[in-house]
Design a protein around this motif. Structure first.
Motif, PDB file in Angstrom:
ATOM      1  N   SER A   1       2.356   0.625  20.117  1.00  0.00           N
ATOM      2  CA  SER A   1       2.489   1.263  18.796  1.00  0.00           C
ATOM      3  C   SER A   1       3.078   0.293  17.782  1.00  0.00           C
ATOM      4  O   SER A   1       2.588   0.185  16.642  1.00  0.00           O
ATOM      5  N   ASP A   2       4.121  -0.434  18.202  1.00  0.00           N
ATOM      6  CA  ASP A   2       4.737  -1.387  17.273  1.00  0.00           C
ATOM      7  C   ASP A   2       3.784  -2.535  16.932  1.00  0.00           C
ATOM      8  O   ASP A   2       3.783  -3.059  15.810  1.00  0.00           O
ATOM      9  N   THR A   3       2.981  -2.930  17.918  1.00  0.00           N
ATOM     10  CA  THR A   3       2.013  -4.001  17.659  1.00  0.00           C
ATOM     11  C   THR A   3       0.999  -3.562  16.621  1.00  0.00           C
ATOM     12  O   THR A   3       0.675  -4.303  15.669  1.00  0.00           O
ATOM     13  N   ILE A   4       0.460  -2.333  16.773  1.00  0.00           N
ATOM     14  CA  ILE A   4      -0.514  -1.800  15.799  1.00  0.00           C
ATOM     15  C   ILE A   4       0.133  -1.698  14.433  1.00  0.00           C
ATOM     16  O   ILE A   4      -0.453  -2.113  13.407  1.00  0.00           O
ATOM     17  N   ARG A   5       1.338  -1.154  14.379  1.00  0.00           N
ATOM     18  CA  ARG A   5       2.019  -0.962  13.103  1.00  0.00           C
ATOM     19  C   ARG A   5       2.253  -2.313  12.419  1.00  0.00           C
ATOM     20  O   ARG A   5       2.039  -2.453  11.198  1.00  0.00           O
ATOM     21  N   THR A   6       2.668  -3.321  13.210  1.00  0.00           N
ATOM     22  CA  THR A   6       2.925  -4.646  12.625  1.00  0.00           C
ATOM     23  C   THR A   6       1.633  -5.258  12.078  1.00  0.00           C
ATOM     24  O   THR A   6       1.627  -5.882  11.002  1.00  0.00           O
ATOM     25  N   CYS A   7       0.496  -5.076  12.797  1.00  0.00           N
ATOM     26  CA  CYS A   7      -0.790  -5.597  12.314  1.00  0.00           C
ATOM     27  C   CYS A   7      -1.176  -4.972  10.980  1.00  0.00           C
ATOM     28  O   CYS A   7      -1.640  -5.663  10.048  1.00  0.00           O
ATOM     29  N   ILE A   8      -0.987  -3.656  10.856  1.00  0.00           N
ATOM     30  CA  ILE A   8      -1.341  -2.972   9.615  1.00  0.00           C
ATOM     31  C   ILE A   8      -0.441  -3.445   8.483  1.00  0.00           C
ATOM     32  O   ILE A   8      -0.909  -3.683   7.361  1.00  0.00           O
ATOM     33  N   VAL A   9       0.844  -3.574   8.774  1.00  0.00           N
ATOM     34  CA  VAL A   9       1.787  -4.033   7.751  1.00  0.00           C
ATOM     35  C   VAL A   9       1.393  -5.428   7.254  1.00  0.00           C
ATOM     36  O   VAL A   9       1.490  -5.731   6.050  1.00  0.00           O
ATOM     37  N   LEU A  10       0.917  -6.263   8.173  1.00  0.00           N
ATOM     38  CA  LEU A  10       0.497  -7.610   7.780  1.00  0.00           C
ATOM     39  C   LEU A  10      -0.891  -7.618   7.147  1.00  0.00           C
ATOM     40  O   LEU A  10      -1.373  -8.683   6.726  1.00  0.00           O
ATOM     41  N   GLY A  11      -1.539  -6.445   7.117  1.00  0.00           N
ATOM     42  CA  GLY A  11      -2.877  -6.362   6.514  1.00  0.00           C
ATOM     43  C   GLY A  11      -3.994  -6.752   7.444  1.00  0.00           C
ATOM     44  O   GLY A  11      -5.151  -6.881   7.009  1.00  0.00           O
ATOM     45  N   ASN A  12      -3.678  -6.948   8.716  1.00  0.00           N
ATOM     46  CA  ASN A  12      -4.681  -7.356   9.696  1.00  0.00           C
ATOM     47  C   ASN A  12      -5.232  -6.113  10.376  1.00  0.00           C
ATOM     48  O   ASN A  12      -4.942  -5.819  11.537  1.00  0.00           O
ATOM     49  N   HIS A  13      -6.076  -5.366   9.632  1.00  0.00           N
ATOM     50  CA  HIS A  13      -6.592  -4.090  10.151  1.00  0.00           C
ATOM     51  C   HIS A  13      -7.562  -4.314  11.309  1.00  0.00           C
ATOM     52  O   HIS A  13      -7.667  -3.485  12.222  1.00  0.00           O
ATOM     53  N   ARG A  14      -8.237  -5.451  11.284  1.00  0.00           N
ATOM     54  CA  ARG A  14      -9.170  -5.740  12.359  1.00  0.00           C
ATOM     55  C   ARG A  14      -8.431  -5.888  13.686  1.00  0.00           C
ATOM     56  O   ARG A  14      -8.845  -5.360  14.715  1.00  0.00           O
ATOM     57  N   ALA A  15      -7.300  -6.616  13.640  1.00  0.00           N
ATOM     58  CA  ALA A  15      -6.502  -6.778  14.848  1.00  0.00           C
ATOM     59  C   ALA A  15      -5.928  -5.446  15.316  1.00  0.00           C
ATOM     60  O   ALA A  15      -5.860  -5.154  16.516  1.00  0.00           O
ATOM     61  N   ALA A  16      -5.528  -4.618  14.340  1.00  0.00           N
ATOM     62  CA  ALA A  16      -4.984  -3.303  14.684  1.00  0.00           C
ATOM     63  C   ALA A  16      -6.026  -2.461  15.392  1.00  0.00           C
ATOM     64  O   ALA A  16      -5.741  -1.786  16.397  1.00  0.00           O
ATOM     65  N   ASN A  17      -7.249  -2.501  14.880  1.00  0.00           N
ATOM     66  CA  ASN A  17      -8.325  -1.728  15.515  1.00  0.00           C
ATOM     67  C   ASN A  17      -8.650  -2.264  16.904  1.00  0.00           C
ATOM     68  O   ASN A  17      -8.978  -1.512  17.821  1.00  0.00           O
ATOM     69  N   LYS A  18      -8.535  -3.613  17.069  1.00  0.00           N
ATOM     70  CA  LYS A  18      -8.793  -4.203  18.385  1.00  0.00           C
ATOM     71  C   LYS A  18      -7.769  -3.716  19.410  1.00  0.00           C
ATOM     72  O   LYS A  18      -8.124  -3.360  20.542  1.00  0.00           O
ATOM     73  N   VAL A  19      -6.493  -3.714  19.002  1.00  0.00           N
ATOM     74  CA  VAL A  19      -5.454  -3.231  19.909  1.00  0.00           C
ATOM     75  C   VAL A  19      -5.686  -1.766  20.230  1.00  0.00           C
ATOM     76  O   VAL A  19      -5.535  -1.317  21.372  1.00  0.00           O
ATOM     77  N   ARG A  20      -6.092  -1.005  19.183  1.00  0.00           N
ATOM     78  CA  ARG A  20      -6.354   0.427  19.390  1.00  0.00           C
ATOM     79  C   ARG A  20      -7.452   0.621  20.418  1.00  0.00           C
ATOM     80  O   ARG A  20      -7.345   1.459  21.326  1.00  0.00           O
ATOM     81  N   ALA A  21      -8.484  -0.195  20.293  1.00  0.00           N
ATOM     82  CA  ALA A  21      -9.611  -0.046  21.201  1.00  0.00           C
ATOM     83  C   ALA A  21      -9.247  -0.491  22.615  1.00  0.00           C
ATOM     84  O   ALA A  21      -9.627   0.145  23.605  1.00  0.00           O
ATOM     85  N   GLU A  22      -8.494  -1.633  22.724  1.00  0.00           N
ATOM     86  CA  GLU A  22      -8.142  -2.172  24.043  1.00  0.00           C
ATOM     87  C   GLU A  22      -7.314  -1.179  24.854  1.00  0.00           C
ATOM     88  O   GLU A  22      -7.495  -1.030  26.059  1.00  0.00           O
TER      89      GLU A  22
END
Length: 838
Positions: free
Chosen positions: A694-715
């Motif tokens: 959860s913290d990893t996804i939140r940090t990706c979104i905060v940094l604007g890296n939505h693609r990475a956030a979606n990748k973590v979500r999918a993984e």
């Protein structure tokens, strides 16, 4: 009368009587005191005899081999050993306070023997004695002073701690005429001091310096100190006996002897008189009047005691001492003292004479003192029949006296029974009453057991009410050492029969002695009877019974003892053998696991692998990965090893169906760490490692890296609800309100619009929150949302739709500071109340 015959043996010196009763006819044969060196222990102790190698003597039928022989004071041989003479000529020997025989040879070697003529050990006085031979030595208590050929003076203050002390240099050009020692316990400095007769004066020597005393007094030929070091008796070159204070400041006796030849021996008799011995005469000199003379055909040796002097000759032993006042009052010729009349009354009573009553009537007022005198006189008698008569007289007088301590006779009888037993010729310890009191019963018992008189020691201990444990223990250890031919089982039964006499006796101590004596099987059998685990277990370990020790330790429940045994086995046995040993003992196993978890991970992993507990190994690996993460020194380089450890843990968990969840969790943990490392590399920010999904996804979104956030979500198959919560609050954190609104319109949020409202309110953006409040379908949620942004009327309207009185109360409370808002909720609540009543 009996009193006449008793007093006839006394010798009067001024106003004091002395007597010299025979203690023993010596049992030894062909022992000539002139041909041997003799050492006699005080307090009726043993006599050491060895042929004097400084004299040429005829051997008769003796072997040319010199022997050190030990006799009792009655002349009975108790032990002997061949004297090998390895250190040159024997210079001197003496018994220490604990009855160790110290023998000093010419090269300064000190040999120590016990009373059984067994060599206990040796030590050297130092290189000074080896280079310049010892020519003279003078013993006292537990120490010795020696003079070398180079006129150096060395001292050993205590044989128990054999350390040689060199005294100050006296600049001597020849050996002193005589020497005396002031024991450390009687000196002001607490160190040994030596008096040397040099020229016409005396030198006081200690470690720090030399002090001349008594200038013009000498030359002195002989010198001896009193028992407590207060007085010094000396024999001058012109045949005078001088008795002075030990500092030579006061003179008490100046007696001119008939011969100017120095006596062979000079000794104190108690603290009143001095004895001088020449070839055939013993002279007793006191402060006043003419001395007393005793003629001897045989050579004698004077043995000073605290209350007199024992006189040893080739054929007998006597005890010269002052007659006690109580004895004088009874037996002095013509005595009419109350004790004499009481003693006389008993004699008349035995003859059935009426004069007995007359005597009692004469001493009626002094009867208690007379009884005490008879009891006291009995204590100083060596003749048993005389003791009995005196005690009967005391008992007879006690019958007619009411003012008398009743225990006195019983206590004296008790002491005399002990004394008579040890004085017996078979035992040969001729203690007087005063010596017995000074020695103490416990020391006497120790001397008896060291002489292997265990039965007598046991009976005396029982009779006096003393602990019998020390006697039983010594007998047991002696029996083990001496009974090499007796089988272990037979000897065990013999020992147990005696050991059970004393409750609480240490079987472990006996077992330890058996082990030291090479009887390990007997030791193992003995230790089984030790009830105290703390004593039993260490001994089991020392004799190699580790398994038994572990059983006893676990049965005791004492974790300290279990650890003691476990560490001992751990150190001695191979790992697999150690593991199988503790696996059979749950307490030992659990304690080992607890200890190893803290300090020995690798060893614990081997243990779990050997016992098939793969999941426990996996947990340890996982824990090690976290320990690597905490190590600041390996922060950057530890990720690879960490991931490998976690993957190993996952594989081990997968071996068991019961731990599939843990296996999957470990696998995903490793995957998450890899993704987090990639994110840190791509973002160049070390903020991802060891955070949650959860913290990893939140940090990706905060940094604007939505693609990475979606990748973590999918993984990690993050659910839609969780995804919406995370993205909603992350966008609110960076205050991207447009993106948040757009996100809310993608589709109907599975979590509803309440999180959007809360995210905006938490960020302090009430206007943004108003975009989502109308979309709340539940009027309660809508009312609470309006209340949070301070819109009382809208909150009241929404609350009225829910018709929830409790909600209205809560909302009113939130507007308690707003009078207008409170009145709206009051009106609305009144309306609801009226409707419910109608």
């Amino acid at each position: 009368m009996a009193g006449v015959s008793v007093a006839a043996e006394w010798q009067l010196l001024y106003n004091r009587y002395y007597r010299k009763p025979e203690l023993y006819q010596m049992e030894w044969k062909q022992v000539d005191l002139t041909r041997n060196k003799i050492a006699c222990a005080p307090f009726g102790g043993p006599i050491a005899v060895i042929r004097d190698d400084a004299k040429i003597v005829q051997l008769y039928a003796e072997s040319a081999l010199r022997k050190l022989r030990i006799f009792t004071s009655s002349g009975r041989l108790t032990a002997e050993t061949v004297w090998r003479n390895p250190g040159g000529r024997l210079i001197g020997m003496s018994w220490t306070d604990d009855l160790t025989l110290a023998c000093i040879t010419q090269d300064g070697t000190v040999y120590s023997y016990n009373i059984h003529a067994e060599l206990l050990g040796t030590f050297s006085l130092g290189k000074e004695c080896f280079e310049n031979s010892v020519v003279e030595c003078l013993f006292w208590g537990n120490g010795v002073v020696c003079i070398t050929e180079a006129f150096e003076i060395l001292a050993v203050p205590d044989f128990k701690m054999p350390k040689t002390v060199k005294l100050a240099d006296c600049s001597l050009e020849e050996l002193p005429h005589c020497m005396a020692v002031i024991e450390p316990q009687y000196t002001k400095s607490g160190d040994v001091e030596v008096l040397l007769g040099v020229g016409d004066h005396v030198l006081l020597v200690d470690e720090d310096g030399v002090q001349p005393l008594a200038d013009g007094i000498g030359p002195l030929q002989k010198m001896v100190l009193s028992r407590k070091g207060e007085f010094v008796a000396s024999f001058t070159h012109d045949g005078r006996l001088l008795v002075m204070s030990s500092d030579f400041s006061k003179e008490f006796i100046d007696y001119t002897c008939e011969s100017a030849l120095p006596p062979d021996q000079l000794a104190w008799c108690g603290s009143d008189t001095v004895l001088l011995y020449w070839d055939d005469m013993l002279l007793m000199v006191g402060p006043y009047d003419e001395p007393v003379r005793y003629i001897y055909d045989d050579p004698v040796i004077l043995i000073p005691e605290c209350d007199g002097v024992r006189i040893l000759s080739n054929t007998n032993m006597e005890f010269l001492h002052r007659v006690p006042d109580s004895t004088v009052s009874i037996f002095q010729i013509g005595s009419t003292s109350p004790p004499a009349l009481l003693y006389d009354a008993l004699e008349h009573f035995d003859r059935r004479s009426a004069k007995a009553v007359e005597n009692l009537r004469l001493i009626r007022t002094s009867l208690p003192e007379a009884v005490e005198s008879c009891i006291d006189a009995a204590g100083y008698e060596f003749d048993i029949s005389q003791q009995r008569t005196l005690l009967r007289a005391a008992s007879y007088g006690q019958t007619f006296s009411s003012h008398f301590r009743r225990d006195s006779i019983r206590e004296m009888c008790q002491m005399l029974r002990v004394l008579n037993d040890v004085r017996h010729v078979d035992v040969g310890i001729p203690l007087s009453l005063q010596q017995y009191k000074l020695l103490t019963p416990s020391v006497l018992i120790n001397r008896l057991i060291n002489a292997h008189k265990h039965l007598l020691a046991l009976r005396i201990s029982e009779y006096l009410g003393l602990s019998q444990e020390v006697v039983i223990m010594h007998w047991t250890c002696t029996k083990i050492s001496a009974s090499t031919a007796i089988p272990d089982a037979t000897l065990l039964q013999i020992l147990l029969d005696k050991l059970k006499i004393c409750k609480g006796i240490s079987y472990a101590a006996v077992a330890a002695h058996a082990d030291k004596s090479g009887r390990r099987k007997l030791a193992a059998m003995l230790v089984e009877h030790e009830p105290r685990s703390s004593k039993q277990i260490p001994l089991l370990l020392s004799i190699g019974e580790e398994n038994s020790a572990l059983v006893k330790a676990t049965e005791s429940g004492d974790t300290d003892l279990v650890y003691l045994v476990m560490f001992h086995i751990w150190k001695k046995r191979p790992p697999l053998e150690f593991f199988s040993t503790i696996q059979a003992r749950p307490l030992a196993r659990d304690l080992f696991v607890k200890y190893a978890r803290c300090y020995k991970h690798e060893f614990l992993k081997d243990f779990f692998l050997s016992t098939g507990q793969l999941q426990e190994v996996a947990y340890l690996l996982w824990k090690e990965s976290w320990e690597l993460a905490k190590d600041p020194r390996a922060k950057g380089s530890s990720l690879g090893p960490r991931i490998k450890l976690i993957e190993k843990a996952s594989n081990l968990f997968a071996e068991s169906k019961e731990h599939m969840f843990e296996s999957k969790a470990a696998e995903e943990h490793a995957k998450l760490l890899r993704i987090q490392r990639e994110l840190e590399v791509s973002t160049k920010q070390a903020i991802f490692l060891d955070s949650s999904v959860s913290d990893t996804i939140r940090t990706c979104i905060v940094l604007g890296n939505h693609r990475a956030a979606n990748k973590v979500r999918a993984e990690f198959k993050v659910s839609d609800k969780r995804w919406y919560w995370l993205k909603c609050f992350a966008l609110a954190t960076i205050r991207d309100w447009d993106a948040l609104e757009k996100f809310s319109k993608e589709k109907r949020p599975p979590i509803g619009y309440r999180p959007f409202v809360e995210a905006c309110v938490d960020a302090g953006e009430k206007d943004e929150a108003l975009k989502y409040v109308p979309k709340l379908s539940d009027p309660r949620e809508r009312a609470e949302a309006y209340a949070k942004i301070g819109m009382a009327k809208e909150a009241a309207d929404a609350a009225s739709q829910s018709k929830d009185g409790e909600l209205l109360g809560r909302l009113r409370q939130s507007f308690s500071q707003n009078a207008g808002g409170s009145s709206i909720f009051d009106t609305l609540r009144d309306r609801l109340t009226f409707q419910s009543l109608s």
